[in-house]
Design a protein around this motif. Structure first.
Motif, PDB file in Angstrom:
ATOM      1  N   LYS A   1      11.930   1.241  13.672  1.00  0.00           N
ATOM      2  CA  LYS A   1      10.812   2.176  13.774  1.00  0.00           C
ATOM      3  C   LYS A   1      11.293   3.521  13.294  1.00  0.00           C
ATOM      4  O   LYS A   1      12.325   3.998  13.745  1.00  0.00           O
ATOM      5  N   VAL A   2      10.580   4.115  12.350  1.00  0.00           N
ATOM      6  CA  VAL A   2      10.962   5.423  11.841  1.00  0.00           C
ATOM      7  C   VAL A   2       9.828   6.394  12.153  1.00  0.00           C
ATOM      8  O   VAL A   2       8.670   6.089  11.898  1.00  0.00           O
ATOM      9  N   TYR A   3      10.197   7.539  12.745  1.00  0.00           N
ATOM     10  CA  TYR A   3       9.194   8.557  13.046  1.00  0.00           C
ATOM     11  C   TYR A   3       9.421   9.732  12.114  1.00  0.00           C
ATOM     12  O   TYR A   3      10.546  10.201  11.966  1.00  0.00           O
ATOM     13  N   LEU A   4       8.369  10.202  11.492  1.00  0.00           N
ATOM     14  CA  LEU A   4       8.498  11.354  10.601  1.00  0.00           C
ATOM     15  C   LEU A   4       7.408  12.359  10.951  1.00  0.00           C
ATOM     16  O   LEU A   4       6.234  12.010  11.049  1.00  0.00           O
ATOM     17  N   GLN A   5       7.842  13.613  11.146  1.00  0.00           N
ATOM     18  CA  GLN A   5       6.862  14.672  11.411  1.00  0.00           C
ATOM     19  C   GLN A   5       6.109  14.976  10.114  1.00  0.00           C
ATOM     20  O   GLN A   5       6.708  15.018   9.041  1.00  0.00           O
ATOM     21  N   LEU A   6       4.811  15.203  10.244  1.00  0.00           N
ATOM     22  CA  LEU A   6       4.001  15.479   9.056  1.00  0.00           C
ATOM     23  C   LEU A   6       3.403  16.881   9.145  1.00  0.00           C
ATOM     24  O   LEU A   6       3.114  17.357  10.235  1.00  0.00           O
ATOM     25  N   PRO A   7       3.222  17.520   8.018  1.00  0.00           N
ATOM     26  CA  PRO A   7       2.564  18.822   8.040  1.00  0.00           C
ATOM     27  C   PRO A   7       1.075  18.641   8.330  1.00  0.00           C
ATOM     28  O   PRO A   7       0.521  17.565   8.134  1.00  0.00           O
ATOM     29  N   ARG A   8       0.448  19.688   8.791  1.00  0.00           N
ATOM     30  CA  ARG A   8      -0.941  19.610   9.165  1.00  0.00           C
ATOM     31  C   ARG A   8      -1.673  20.779   8.521  1.00  0.00           C
ATOM     32  O   ARG A   8      -1.111  21.851   8.351  1.00  0.00           O
ATOM     33  N   THR A   9      -2.907  20.546   8.142  1.00  0.00           N
ATOM     34  CA  THR A   9      -3.709  21.618   7.564  1.00  0.00           C
ATOM     35  C   THR A   9      -3.810  22.764   8.570  1.00  0.00           C
ATOM     36  O   THR A   9      -4.183  22.544   9.716  1.00  0.00           O
ATOM     37  N   GLY A  10      -3.414  23.936   8.145  1.00  0.00           N
ATOM     38  CA  GLY A  10      -3.410  25.070   9.052  1.00  0.00           C
ATOM     39  C   GLY A  10      -4.263  26.198   8.535  1.00  0.00           C
ATOM     40  O   GLY A  10      -5.138  25.992   7.682  1.00  0.00           O
ATOM     41  N   VAL A  11      -3.980  27.396   9.047  1.00  0.00           N
ATOM     42  CA  VAL A  11      -4.786  28.552   8.671  1.00  0.00           C
ATOM     43  C   VAL A  11      -4.518  28.929   7.218  1.00  0.00           C
ATOM     44  O   VAL A  11      -5.396  29.334   6.486  1.00  0.00           O
ATOM     45  N   ARG A  12      -3.262  28.779   6.794  1.00  0.00           N
ATOM     46  CA  ARG A  12      -2.907  29.236   5.455  1.00  0.00           C
ATOM     47  C   ARG A  12      -2.992  28.137   4.410  1.00  0.00           C
ATOM     48  O   ARG A  12      -3.409  28.384   3.283  1.00  0.00           O
ATOM     49  N   TYR A  13      -2.526  26.973   4.807  1.00  0.00           N
ATOM     50  CA  TYR A  13      -2.424  25.923   3.804  1.00  0.00           C
ATOM     51  C   TYR A  13      -3.146  24.657   4.246  1.00  0.00           C
ATOM     52  O   TYR A  13      -3.227  24.361   5.444  1.00  0.00           O
ATOM     53  N   ALA A  14      -3.639  23.952   3.236  1.00  0.00           N
ATOM     54  CA  ALA A  14      -4.296  22.681   3.513  1.00  0.00           C
ATOM     55  C   ALA A  14      -3.451  21.565   2.927  1.00  0.00           C
ATOM     56  O   ALA A  14      -2.856  21.714   1.863  1.00  0.00           O
ATOM     57  N   VAL A  15      -3.389  20.481   3.651  1.00  0.00           N
ATOM     58  CA  VAL A  15      -2.634  19.321   3.173  1.00  0.00           C
ATOM     59  C   VAL A  15      -3.648  18.335   2.595  1.00  0.00           C
ATOM     60  O   VAL A  15      -4.551  17.895   3.296  1.00  0.00           O
ATOM     61  N   VAL A  16      -3.505  18.035   1.323  1.00  0.00           N
ATOM     62  CA  VAL A  16      -4.436  17.079   0.708  1.00  0.00           C
ATOM     63  C   VAL A  16      -3.644  16.007  -0.023  1.00  0.00           C
ATOM     64  O   VAL A  16      -2.447  16.164  -0.265  1.00  0.00           O
ATOM     65  N   ASP A  17      -4.337  14.932  -0.396  1.00  0.00           N
ATOM     66  CA  ASP A  17      -3.725  13.855  -1.196  1.00  0.00           C
ATOM     67  C   ASP A  17      -2.409  13.348  -0.599  1.00  0.00           C
ATOM     68  O   ASP A  17      -1.376  13.367  -1.242  1.00  0.00           O
ATOM     69  N   GLU A  18      -2.430  12.927   0.633  1.00  0.00           N
ATOM     70  CA  GLU A  18      -1.191  12.398   1.222  1.00  0.00           C
ATOM     71  C   GLU A  18      -0.933  10.980   0.747  1.00  0.00           C
ATOM     72  O   GLU A  18      -1.848  10.189   0.590  1.00  0.00           O
ATOM     73  N   GLN A  19       0.325  10.706   0.500  1.00  0.00           N
ATOM     74  CA  GLN A  19       0.689   9.343   0.090  1.00  0.00           C
ATOM     75  C   GLN A  19       1.892   8.888   0.907  1.00  0.00           C
ATOM     76  O   GLN A  19       2.810   9.674   1.154  1.00  0.00           O
ATOM     77  N   PHE A  20       1.875   7.651   1.313  1.00  0.00           N
ATOM     78  CA  PHE A  20       3.011   7.083   2.024  1.00  0.00           C
ATOM     79  C   PHE A  20       3.508   5.916   1.205  1.00  0.00           C
ATOM     80  O   PHE A  20       2.765   4.977   0.950  1.00  0.00           O
ATOM     81  N   ILE A  21       4.730   5.989   0.754  1.00  0.00           N
ATOM     82  CA  ILE A  21       5.247   4.922  -0.092  1.00  0.00           C
ATOM     83  C   ILE A  21       6.282   4.151   0.708  1.00  0.00           C
ATOM     84  O   ILE A  21       7.378   4.644   0.961  1.00  0.00           O
ATOM     85  N   SER A  22       5.904   2.990   1.139  1.00  0.00           N
ATOM     86  CA  SER A  22       6.768   2.220   2.043  1.00  0.00           C
ATOM     87  C   SER A  22       6.349   0.769   1.971  1.00  0.00           C
ATOM     88  O   SER A  22       5.529   0.304   2.736  1.00  0.00           O
ATOM     89  N   ARG A  23       6.867   0.068   0.991  1.00  0.00           N
ATOM     90  CA  ARG A  23       6.453  -1.321   0.817  1.00  0.00           C
ATOM     91  C   ARG A  23       6.977  -2.186   1.955  1.00  0.00           C
ATOM     92  O   ARG A  23       8.152  -2.095   2.306  1.00  0.00           O
ATOM     93  N   GLY A  24       6.109  -2.972   2.527  1.00  0.00           N
ATOM     94  CA  GLY A  24       6.530  -3.924   3.539  1.00  0.00           C
ATOM     95  C   GLY A  24       6.552  -3.363   4.949  1.00  0.00           C
ATOM     96  O   GLY A  24       6.859  -4.081   5.891  1.00  0.00           O
ATOM     97  N   TYR A  25       6.236  -2.068   5.091  1.00  0.00           N
ATOM     98  CA  TYR A  25       6.253  -1.461   6.417  1.00  0.00           C
ATOM     99  C   TYR A  25       4.829  -1.296   6.930  1.00  0.00           C
ATOM    100  O   TYR A  25       3.905  -1.026   6.162  1.00  0.00           O
ATOM    101  N   GLY A  26       4.706  -1.435   8.260  1.00  0.00           N
ATOM    102  CA  GLY A  26       3.455  -1.053   8.881  1.00  0.00           C
ATOM    103  C   GLY A  26       3.508   0.448   9.087  1.00  0.00           C
ATOM    104  O   GLY A  26       4.571   1.005   9.329  1.00  0.00           O
ATOM    105  N   MET A  27       2.353   1.129   8.935  1.00  0.00           N
ATOM    106  CA  MET A  27       2.392   2.588   9.024  1.00  0.00           C
ATOM    107  C   MET A  27       1.180   3.064   9.788  1.00  0.00           C
ATOM    108  O   MET A  27       0.075   2.600   9.540  1.00  0.00           O
ATOM    109  N   ASN A  28       1.382   3.948  10.743  1.00  0.00           N
ATOM    110  CA  ASN A  28       0.222   4.618  11.316  1.00  0.00           C
ATOM    111  C   ASN A  28       0.580   6.047  11.660  1.00  0.00           C
ATOM    112  O   ASN A  28       1.752   6.427  11.707  1.00  0.00           O
TER     113      ASN A  28
END
Lengths: 514, 315
Positions: A57-84
């Motif tokens: 199990k790998v946990y990765l912190q992700l950025p979040r759309t905030g007051v200054r910046y917006a996070v768009v077009d997120e991609q997760f590249i991880s073949r064979g892994y379940g991801m949520n």
């Protein structure tokens, strides 16, 4: 029949097109030209670790759309892994999981970061967040209380107090630290994170909620992004950021908030040698996307019913499809105003679409080659006296075979663009070959070649028009312009003047009257 | 360029866009097109109205009948095979004789039975029809043309085309096959087009390709001043086709048979514009004259009188 009706319809269409266009251009501020640029960044996190046939199990912190910046077009590249994605107090977290995996593993997270519109503020918490326990005991507690009192004495309000505290505990604070209290709390050679952590705890002692924010600096290009930390302190019903080094309120622009709290960027269970690398690069994308984004934040309904609200992949399809009306319109002009003869009414537009993939020069070569070879085969089949449908089917099969052959040959010659020959509309090609061979036999090679050339010229012109970037941009961002095009097409439908080539044909008659 | 356009407009030359937008689209109801697009139906229609057409020997409608083609052809040594829905003369084969198992085409070339069968089956599958619809093949009487044009024809059958607008003959030409046209009477295939004076029925100047000529390129005989026999009958036949089909703007193709007189070959709802070159006159002025007077052009006699009076060419 009724010309007034037609003119009315055409002007209504043109008026609607102009009205929507002007509204979008001047009110919604859609960019007229694709050259208007704005800043955006692509960030990427590369997570590597070794696994040995165990559940991971790998946990990765992700950025979040905030007051200054917006996070768009997120991609997760991880073949064979379940991801949520989990949302927690500290931010968003991606969880990759896999039952059994071994060897070196690489996972990627990619996202595009854009400046968020100024007017858009994220909802601030209505009531004060809970204060974490400070956890000081014994000598530490006394030292912390001493620092707090000292800082309070040197400040007027929370803001100045926080600044003062950060200074005391910061790298420059050593000189002021005559009593050694700060050293006691920080330990030997404290890291930036440690200093901030202690600051949070001291503030907790004072009953002020605070947290450490981890972020990166948005740079032009950095393989390893510069990580930065700062302090977020809650007072006056809002979170306020403080620079970790100077203690000044506010942090520089270009700092992207990634996650908060004591945790690290990534963590793992079941694997070893976890390593993360964050990279960032400037992505000078069209201002278009920013305009869209602005619209998404403020006018969701209008946005949802426009092409810009579609998924990127679908948008790409319409980028091409919306150019077809233009090609068709110019085909109408070529046929009805100029008088060029082509095989099949809209065949040149389809060929032009194929040219988009092959590029012009190679497209012409491949088209000529395919039609030429196909014609040869067709003339041979003529001797076999086949019935029409089986003959067409045979030509189609041969055309596909030729396409495969051309692809293999060009690939081996190192011409990778040759691969795109597969994008020629093969059924249309087959019909073209059949029609051409009939014309060849009935009206002679000259007429056949003339019409073949006419089709090619029409396809090239359609291609050239359809590949003008400015027009592509205009039609995609302002699809209502196609209504004006429709109006033009309707009017051309009643054009009863001479065709350009008729002038040459009837020239004799004009001379006689003069 | 604009000078040419202005010159053409002054001469009343009609372009294809104007023909479509202002004449065929307006005066020809779409439901009437099948009457003329299918030569089989035109033939039946004409016969019912007592208008002479070349005799139909056989119709081949399904692929299975192609096998019986030789049996069907046994009683005939001269015949024409044509697609019922062909356009522009494509797919027409003229057989003028036999030689054993072989058929002799108009040009003298021999074709085998197999080739003929293949051609018929091509016709059935719609190779030559408008829009590629499945078609019928017609086998019909080969016209023995009247010797009036014998000196100015290279093989094939010369035919006379008359444009009829609202029942009034507007303009006429005779199309003379040449060596280049392979015995076919189509201008774009290389036949000669010679204009005809509507009032008198004598030929005017002629065009071949884009050049104006006075002599037949193969026979060397003059193509102008040839008087067409029984011209009034031809005009009347053409004028009556308006009532026959109901098409406002159409062309009537007539051949002169030495035994049977004028026969209607086919009608066309989208006639070409080359007739203007053959006559060296534009169509528009004449068409407008008819539109201006249409209220008083009710019966055939009135229409013919109007045409002969209005469209005569001063010598």
């Amino acid at each position: 029949m009724n010309k007034r009706h037609l003119y009315l319809l055409a002007s209504v269409l043109a008026f609607v097109a102009a009205a929507v266009f002007i509204y979008k251009l001047f009110v919604l501020k859609f960019p007229l030209s694709p050259r208007a640029k704005t800043d955006a960044w692509d960030v990427e996190v590369r997570v590597t670790f070794d696994a040995a046939d165990t559940p991971v199990k790998v946990y990765l912190q992700l950025p979040r759309t905030g007051v200054r910046y917006a996070v768009v077009d997120e991609q997760f590249i991880s073949r064979g892994y379940g991801m949520n994605i989990r949302r927690s107090e500290t931010g968003r977290q991606a969880v990759w999981s896999v039952r059994k995996v071994s060897g070196r593993q690489v996972l990627y997270y990619r996202a595009t970061i854009r400046p968020a519109p100024k007017e858009r503020g994220r909802g601030q918490p209505a009531k004060s967040p809970p204060v974490e326990p400070h956890g000081f005991e014994g000598a530490e507690l006394i030292a912390a209380q001493a620092i707090l009192e000292d800082v309070r004495a040197h400040s007027a309000d929370v803001e100045t107090m926080v600044s003062e505290l950060i200074k005391r505990l910061g790298p420059a604070g050593n000189l002021a630290d005559t009593t050694g209290q700060a050293n006691l709390l920080l330990g030997r050679q404290p890291t930036n994170t440690r200093r901030l952590d202690v600051s949070v705890r001291v503030l907790a002692l004072a009953g002020i909620p605070a947290r450490v924010i981890h972020g990166i600096r948005l740079e032009t290009l950095a393989r390893a992004a510069t990580k930065v930390q700062w302090l977020d302190v809650y007072h006056g019903n809002a979170w306020h950021a403080y620079d970790a080094n100077t203690g000044e309120p506010g942090i520089p622009d270009r700092y992207l908030r990634w996650w908060s709290g004591k945790g690290s960027l990534a963590s793992i269970t079941g694997g070893q040698k976890l390593h993360t690398q964050m990279s960032v690069s400037l992505n000078k994308e069209a201002a278009l996307l920013s305009a869209q984004w602005r619209e998404r934040a403020t006018r969701p309904a209008l946005f949802r019913f426009s092409l810009l609200g579609l998924p990127i992949a679908t948008q790409a399809v319409y980028h091409v499809l919306l150019m077809v009306p233009l090609g068709v319109f110019f085909l109408v002009i070529l046929r009805n105003v100029i008088g060029i003869k082509t095989f099949g009414t809209f065949m040149p537009v389809l060929i032009a679409l194929a040219f988009r993939e092959t590029q012009l020069a190679l497209g012409i070569v491949l088209f000529t080659l395919l039609v030429g070879l196909g014609l040869g085969i067709r003339f041979y089949l003529e001797r076999l006296k086949l019935l029409l449908v089986p003959r067409l089917a045979a030509v189609l099969i041969v055309v596909i075979f030729l396409m495969a052959l051309i692809t293999v040959v060009t690939y081996n010659l190192g011409l990778h663009r040759g691969l795109s020959v597969a994008l020629f509309p093969m059924v249309i090609m087959t019909m073209t070959i059949e029609r051409m061979s009939i014309v060849w036999e009935e009206r002679g090679p000259l007429e056949a070649l003339q019409q073949g050339l006419g089709s090619m010229v029409a396809a090239v012109i359609a291609y050239l028009i359809m590949s003008i970037v400015a027009i592509q941009h205009l039609v995609f961002v302002f699809p209502e312009l196609l209504l004006a095009l429709l109006a033009g097409t309707l009017l051309l439908g009643r054009y009863s003047g001479y065709r350009l080539l008729e002038l040459a044909r009837f020239k004799v008659l004009a001379k006689e009257t003069q | 360029m604009f000078r040419i356009a202005r010159g053409l407009r002054q001469a009343g030359v009609m372009g294809i866009n104007r023909r479509n937008a202002e004449y065929t689209l307006i005066h020809n109801a779409r439901r009437l097109y099948p009457l003329v697009d299918d030569k089989h139906r035109t033939k039946q229609l004409a016969q019912r109205a007592g208008i002479a057409v070349p005799e139909l020997y056989a119709t081949i409608e399904i692929e299975r009948q192609v096998r019986d083609l030789p049996d069907i052809l046994v009683p005939h040594t001269e015949f024409v095979i044509k697609p019922a829905q062909g356009s522009g003369g494509d797919g027409i084969v003229v057989i003028t004789g036999r030689s054993g198992e072989w058929y002799r085409k108009a040009g003298g070339i021999l074709v085998s039975e197999g080739e003929l069968k293949h051609h018929v089956s091509n016709i059935l599958s719609g190779v030559y029809s408008l829009g590629g619809h499945p078609d019928k093949a017609l086998v019909e009487y080969l016209v023995k043309f009247d010797p009036v044009f014998a000196n100015v024809t290279y093989q094939g059958v010369p035919d006379i085309r008359i444009i009829v607008f609202l029942g009034v003959p507007v303009m006429a030409m005779v199309r003379l096959p040449t060596r280049m046209s392979n015995g076919k009477a189509n201008l774009h295939q290389g036949a000669i087009g010679a204009g005809i004076d509507i009032a008198t029925g004598t030929t005017l100047t002629a065009v071949w390709g884009n050049e104006v000529i006075t002599q037949h390129p193969d026979t060397g005989n003059g193509v102008s001043g040839v008087a067409i026999p029984s011209w009034d009958r031809l005009l009347e036949l053409a004028a009556r086709c308006y009532e026959l089909t109901g098409l406002g703007y159409q062309s009537v193709d007539i051949v002169l048979d030495q035994d049977k007189g004028p026969l209607i070959l086919e009608l066309n709802a989208r006639p070409g514009l080359n007739i203007q070159i053959a006559n060296r006159t534009g169509l528009l002025n004449r068409l407008r004259a008819i539109e201006a007077n249409r209220h008083r052009l009710v019966n055939v006699a009135e229409r013919l009188a109007f045409a002969k009076h209005t469209f005569q060419v001063n010598p």
